[in-house]
Design a protein around this motif. Structure first.
Motif, PDB file in Angstrom:
ATOM      1  N   THR A  62       0.815  -1.220   0.000  1.00 28.55           N
ATOM      2  CA  THR A  62       0.000   0.000   0.000  1.00 28.55           C
ATOM      3  C   THR A  62       0.847   1.268   0.000  1.00 28.55           C
ATOM      4  N   SER A  63       2.176   1.130   0.056  1.00 29.65           N
ATOM      5  CA  SER A  63       3.049   2.303   0.182  1.00 29.65           C
ATOM      6  C   SER A  63       4.207   2.253  -0.800  1.00 29.65           C
ATOM      7  N   GLY A  64       4.352   3.311  -1.604  1.00 29.78           N
ATOM      8  CA  GLY A  64       5.576   3.483  -2.372  1.00 29.78           C
ATOM      9  C   GLY A  64       6.692   3.880  -1.419  1.00 29.78           C
ATOM     10  N   ILE A  65       7.934   3.556  -1.763  1.00 34.69           N
ATOM     11  CA  ILE A  65       9.057   3.741  -0.830  1.00 34.69           C
ATOM     12  C   ILE A  65      10.041   4.785  -1.336  1.00 34.69           C
ATOM     13  N   LEU A  66      10.308   5.785  -0.486  1.00 30.06           N
ATOM     14  CA  LEU A  66      11.455   6.677  -0.666  1.00 30.06           C
ATOM     15  C   LEU A  66      12.488   6.244   0.358  1.00 30.06           C
ATOM     16  N   LEU A  67      13.642   5.815  -0.097  1.00 32.07           N
ATOM     17  CA  LEU A  67      14.672   5.295   0.800  1.00 32.07           C
ATOM     18  C   LEU A  67      15.778   6.325   0.969  1.00 32.07           C
ATOM     19  N   LEU A  68      15.892   6.889   2.169  1.00 29.96           N
ATOM     20  CA  LEU A  68      16.987   7.811   2.458  1.00 29.96           C
ATOM     21  C   LEU A  68      18.240   6.969   2.697  1.00 29.96           C
ATOM     22  N   SER A  73       6.570  -2.867  -3.743  1.00 28.69           N
ATOM     23  CA  SER A  73       6.138  -1.576  -4.280  1.00 28.69           C
ATOM     24  C   SER A  73       7.340  -0.830  -4.865  1.00 28.69           C
ATOM     25  N   PRO A  74       7.087   0.156  -5.710  1.00 28.40           N
ATOM     26  CA  PRO A  74       8.191   0.920  -6.308  1.00 28.40           C
ATOM     27  C   PRO A  74       9.070   1.599  -5.249  1.00 28.40           C
ATOM     28  N   VAL A  75      10.368   1.741  -5.581  1.00 27.39           N
ATOM     29  CA  VAL A  75      11.343   2.344  -4.678  1.00 27.39           C
ATOM     30  C   VAL A  75      12.117   3.433  -5.424  1.00 27.39           C
ATOM     31  N   VAL A  76      12.303   4.564  -4.773  1.00 27.55           N
ATOM     32  CA  VAL A  76      13.214   5.606  -5.260  1.00 27.55           C
ATOM     33  C   VAL A  76      14.219   5.891  -4.157  1.00 27.55           C
ATOM     34  N   VAL A  77      15.500   5.868  -4.503  1.00 21.55           N
ATOM     35  CA  VAL A  77      16.573   6.115  -3.541  1.00 21.55           C
ATOM     36  C   VAL A  77      16.859   7.610  -3.475  1.00 21.55           C
ATOM     37  N   VAL A  78      17.007   8.125  -2.258  1.00 23.41           N
ATOM     38  CA  VAL A  78      17.249   9.551  -2.044  1.00 23.41           C
ATOM     39  C   VAL A  78      18.627   9.765  -1.416  1.00 23.41           C
ATOM     40  N   GLY A  86      25.529   2.444  -8.939  1.00 25.13           N
ATOM     41  CA  GLY A  86      25.585   2.167 -10.363  1.00 25.13           C
ATOM     42  C   GLY A  86      25.254   0.738 -10.748  1.00 25.13           C
ATOM     43  N   LYS A  87      25.455  -0.200  -9.831  1.00 27.75           N
ATOM     44  CA  LYS A  87      25.215  -1.611 -10.154  1.00 27.75           C
ATOM     45  C   LYS A  87      23.805  -2.074  -9.785  1.00 27.75           C
ATOM     46  N   LEU A  88      23.021  -1.206  -9.163  1.00 32.51           N
ATOM     47  CA  LEU A  88      21.664  -1.569  -8.749  1.00 32.51           C
ATOM     48  C   LEU A  88      20.639  -0.807  -9.575  1.00 32.51           C
ATOM     49  N   ASN A  89      19.521  -1.456  -9.840  1.00 33.43           N
ATOM     50  CA  ASN A  89      18.491  -0.870 -10.697  1.00 33.43           C
ATOM     51  C   ASN A  89      17.465  -0.082  -9.883  1.00 33.43           C
ATOM     52  N   PHE A  90      17.888   1.064  -9.368  1.00 35.25           N
ATOM     53  CA  PHE A  90      16.993   1.949  -8.643  1.00 35.25           C
ATOM     54  C   PHE A  90      17.034   3.335  -9.275  1.00 35.25           C
ATOM     55  N   ASP A  91      15.889   4.008  -9.258  1.00 35.37           N
ATOM     56  CA  ASP A  91      15.889   5.432  -9.569  1.00 35.37           C
ATOM     57  C   ASP A  91      16.472   6.160  -8.370  1.00 35.37           C
ATOM     58  N   SER A  92      17.273   7.193  -8.613  1.00 38.65           N
ATOM     59  CA  SER A  92      17.913   7.932  -7.525  1.00 38.65           C
ATOM     60  C   SER A  92      17.790   9.429  -7.742  1.00 38.65           C
ATOM     61  N   ALA A  99      11.996  13.745  -5.644  1.00 37.11           N
ATOM     62  CA  ALA A  99      11.979  12.301  -5.375  1.00 37.11           C
ATOM     63  C   ALA A  99      10.543  11.788  -5.313  1.00 37.11           C
ATOM     64  N   VAL A 100       9.653  12.558  -4.695  1.00 33.66           N
ATOM     65  CA  VAL A 100       8.238  12.167  -4.619  1.00 33.66           C
ATOM     66  C   VAL A 100       7.631  12.123  -6.018  1.00 33.66           C
ATOM     67  N   LYS A 101       7.927  13.125  -6.841  1.00 35.31           N
ATOM     68  CA  LYS A 101       7.376  13.153  -8.203  1.00 35.31           C
ATOM     69  C   LYS A 101       7.811  11.939  -9.006  1.00 35.31           C
ATOM     70  N   ARG A 102       9.077  11.555  -8.856  1.00 32.79           N
ATOM     71  CA  ARG A 102       9.562  10.386  -9.600  1.00 32.79           C
ATOM     72  C   ARG A 102       8.899   9.111  -9.090  1.00 32.79           C
ATOM     73  N   LEU A 103       8.720   9.019  -7.777  1.00 40.44           N
ATOM     74  CA  LEU A 103       8.075   7.833  -7.205  1.00 40.44           C
ATOM     75  C   LEU A 103       6.622   7.732  -7.661  1.00 40.44           C
ATOM     76  N   ILE A 104       5.913   8.830  -7.653  1.00 35.37           N
ATOM     77  CA  ILE A 104       4.509   8.820  -8.088  1.00 35.37           C
ATOM     78  C   ILE A 104       4.415   8.411  -9.553  1.00 35.37           C
ATOM     79  N   ASP A 105       5.332   8.899 -10.364  1.00 34.17           N
ATOM     80  CA  ASP A 105       5.338   8.520 -11.778  1.00 34.17           C
ATOM     81  C   ASP A 105       5.520   7.013 -11.934  1.00 34.17           C
ATOM     82  N   LYS A 106       6.402   6.432 -11.120  1.00 34.50           N
ATOM     83  CA  LYS A 106       6.618   4.978 -11.187  1.00 34.50           C
ATOM     84  C   LYS A 106       5.387   4.226 -10.676  1.00 34.50           C
TER      85      LYS A 106
END
Length: 335
Positions: free
Chosen positions: A115-121, A138-143, A148-154, A299-306
């Motif tokens: 139920t929650s998208g994740i922003l990871l500090l 759920s989708p994850v965006v790293v903040v 470089g070797k991991l597939n996360f949006d940052s 970061a929130v905008k990118r997470l919402i888009d995902k």
């Protein structure tokens, strides 16, 4: 037709209550059971069709040396909350402490919450710490970091160019002996900043003097004590220092002043972050302004888009900084 909890219960053999608890990350469901339920939920499209209503801002503390109750992180959280609220999502602040007894349970809860998208500090984290979030349902965006070797949006600060430009500024002011006030605890941001320092000197063919790089703890008290101890050895000092952040810079200035040095008459100092007290310090600190709220909002905008559209493309967004010229740097060209 949409898959229901009851259908997942029939497929897995677990009760509807157990399925519900597993999908919401509640206590009482062992790891193997939860993984089986989540696997079926993904296969049947239940998780993808579940409406994400929250944005969970996960503040992951590994050492606690860097992430603390400072204006930097407060402003970042404000940006997250403002953008989440404007977009119709509820913000949940979740503190994840590596040293806590609850760490493993809380981590599983976060990873399994559909139920929650994740922003990871990820300020304090290395690649291995972040890798486990590849399992999140759920989708994850790293903040505030990038791997470089991991597939996360940052979404992070443009660290290298920012310090490179600061060193260029010192050189333009006539400084050629430039030191670095270096945090003892090395996060990725600090590593990128050190790269900017070295790159600027190399490009201008200025020797990098390792004796001018002073290692200090990244807290106000710790950095002050370390700088005081260093100055007690009567070292040869450069004409200017660039610091990993404002806290280290201001603590070093305090120690320098107590040892009789005048800032910037004897030594110039540049910080990084532009914390509120930089403008009222004595002298006011020349520093690099980070747009903290904007970083949180982006970061929130990118997470919402995902969350709303999904994407197989991963992005690295660097937030540019602003150089703030105040009173802690001396002009040497006229001498």
């Amino acid at each position: 037709m949409k898959t229901s909890i009851r259908q997942i219960s029939k497929i897995t053999g677990f009760s509807p209550a157990t399925v519900s608890n597993a999908l919401s990350g509640k206590r009482g469901v062992n790891k193997e059971t939860a993984e089986k339920i989540l696997e079926v939920a993904k296969e049947r499209g239940y998780i993808n069709e579940t409406k994400i209503t929250n944005i969970k801002f996960v503040i992951y503390k590994k050492s606690g040396e860097i992430i603390s109750d400072t204006p930097f992180f407060s402003s970042l959280i404000e940006g997250v909350e403002m953008e989440s609220r404007a977009s119709g999502y509820k913000t949940i602040i979740c503190n994840l402490d590596k040293g806590s007894e609850e760490f493993e349970h809380l981590l599983e809860q976060i990873l399994n919450d559909s139920t929650s998208g994740i922003l990871l500090l990820a300020t304090e984290l290395n690649e291995e710490d972040v890798k486990v979030f590849e399992k999140a349902v759920s989708p994850v965006v790293v903040v505030d970091s990038w791997y470089g070797k991991l597939n996360f949006d940052s979404v992070l600060i443009n660290n290298t160019d920012s310090v490179h430009n600061a060193v260029d500024y010192l050189i333009s002011k006539g400084h050629h002996e430039i030191g670095y006030l270096k945090s003892e605890f090395r996060i990725r941001n600090f590593t990128y900043r050190a790269q900017g320092y070295r790159r600027a000197l190399i490009q201008k063919r200025i020797p990098i003097n390792e004796e001018y790089q002073v290692i200090l703890r990244p807290t106000m008290d710790g950095a002050y004590r370390d700088m005081d101890k260093y100055l007690n050895t009567n070292p040869k000092l450069p004409s200017a220092f660039v610091a990993d952040n404002d806290i280290i810079a201001l603590a070093a200035i305090k120690a320098l002043k107590q040892h009789g040095y005048k800032i910037p008459r004897d030594i110039s100092v540049i910080g990084f972050d532009d914390l509120p007290f930089c403008n009222i310090s004595s002298p006011s600190l020349t520093t690099i302004r980070v747009f903290k709220q904007d970083m949180g909002r982006m970061a929130v905008k990118r997470l919402i888009d995902k969350m709303q559209h999904g994407s197989s493309i991963h992005t690295k967004t660097e937030i540019c900084t602003e150089f703030i010229e105040r009173d802690s740097v001396k002009e040497l060209n006229s001498e």
